[in-house]
Write an enzyme that holds these catalytic residues in place. Structure first.
Site, mmCIF file in Angstrom:
data_model
loop_
_atom_site.group_PDB
_atom_site.id
_atom_site.type_symbol
_atom_site.label_atom_id
_atom_site.label_comp_id
_atom_site.label_asym_id
_atom_site.label_seq_id
_atom_site.Cartn_x
_atom_site.Cartn_y
_atom_site.Cartn_z
ATOM 1 C CG ASN A 61 -0.099 13.116 -50.431
ATOM 2 O OD1 ASN A 61 -0.047 13.600 -49.301
ATOM 3 N ND2 ASN A 61 -1.226 13.019 -51.111
ATOM 4 C CD GLU A 63 -3.381 14.967 -54.700
ATOM 5 O OE1 GLU A 63 -3.854 13.974 -54.162
ATOM 6 O OE2 GLU A 63 -4.081 15.955 -55.023
ATOM 7 C CB CYS A 72 3.374 8.096 -52.834
ATOM 8 S SG CYS A 72 2.215 7.576 -54.115
ATOM 9 C CD GLU A 74 3.215 5.606 -48.981
ATOM 10 O OE1 GLU A 74 3.122 6.737 -49.508
ATOM 11 O OE2 GLU A 74 2.286 4.785 -48.971
ATOM 12 C CB CYS A 111 0.229 3.020 -54.432
ATOM 13 S SG CYS A 111 1.831 3.782 -54.818
ATOM 14 C CB CYS A 114 4.757 3.287 -52.199
ATOM 15 S SG CYS A 114 4.570 5.024 -52.639
#
Length: 158
Positions: A61, A63, A72, A74, A111, A114
Site C-alpha cells: 500500500n 498512502e 492498496c 492488492e 477492501c 480491491c
C-alpha cells in the site's frame, strides 16, 4: 419476499499446511509489508500475485495525505502484473498486514475496491482466483472472488 442463501466456503490453514508455491507467495506478501508507505494509518499491507507464466510480483500500500489517491497493496500488485505481463493470467494473490504490534493475528480481508479489481482480474483470466489471506493465527484459503464478493458487478451487467 423470498430469501436467497449465499454460501461461502473458506478454508483455514497453517503456513506449514500450504503447498510450497502458496507458502512462498504468502512469504512474499509478508515481506512486501516492509516496503509499504503508510505514515498516516501505520497499517502496512503487502500483497503478492502469482502468474500462470511462473512470475510472482509483490505490491504494497502507498498512502497519501489525500486518502482518495491512496493505492492498496492488492491493486498495486494486480495492476503492476497487468502492465508488465498483459497476456499472463493471475492465478493467485496473497495478502498480509502489519501494524504497530507486528503482523496481524487474524487474516485481513481486502477492501471493496480491491475486491472489484479482483473480479475483473478473475473475469479477464477466465478462471477462479486463489486468494490467500495471512494472519499469524491462520491463513484463509479462498477459491474464487465470489466467496468474498458474492453479488459481483461484472461486464455481464453492462
Amino acid at each position: 419476499m423470498e430469501a436467497k442463501n449465499l454460501n461461502a466456503t473458506i478454508y483455514m490453514a497453517k503456513m506449514e499446511e500450504l503447498d510450497e508455491n502458496d507458502r512462498l507467495l504468502v512469504e512474499m506478501a509478508i515481506e512486501a509489508t516492509g516496503r509499504s508507505y503508510a505514515p498516516y494509518s501505520r497499517f502496512n499491507v503487502g500483497a503478492a500475485v502469482r502468474l500462470d507464466n511462473g512470475v510472482t510480483m509483490p505490491g504494497c500500500n502507498q498512502e497519501n495525505a489525500a486518502f482518495g489517491v491512496t493505492m492498496c497493496a492488492e491493486r498495486t500488485a494486480l495492476f503492476a502484473a497487468g502492465a508488465q505481463y498483459p497476456d499472463a493470467t493471475v492465478e493467485a494473490i496473497a495478502i498480509a498486514a502489519r501494524n504497530d504490534e507486528g503482523l496481524t493475528y487474524e487474516p485481513i480481508s481486502p477492501c471493496g475496491t480491491c475486491r472489484q479489481a479482483m473480479v475483473e482480474t478473475e473475469t479477464r483470466g477466465g478462471k477462479k482466483l486463489r486468494i490467500l489471506l495471512y494472519g499469524r493465527k491462520c491463513v484463509y484459503v479462498i477459491n474464487g472472488i465470489s466467496t468474498l464478493l458474492p453479488l459481483t458487478f461484472s461486464d455481464e451487467q453492462l
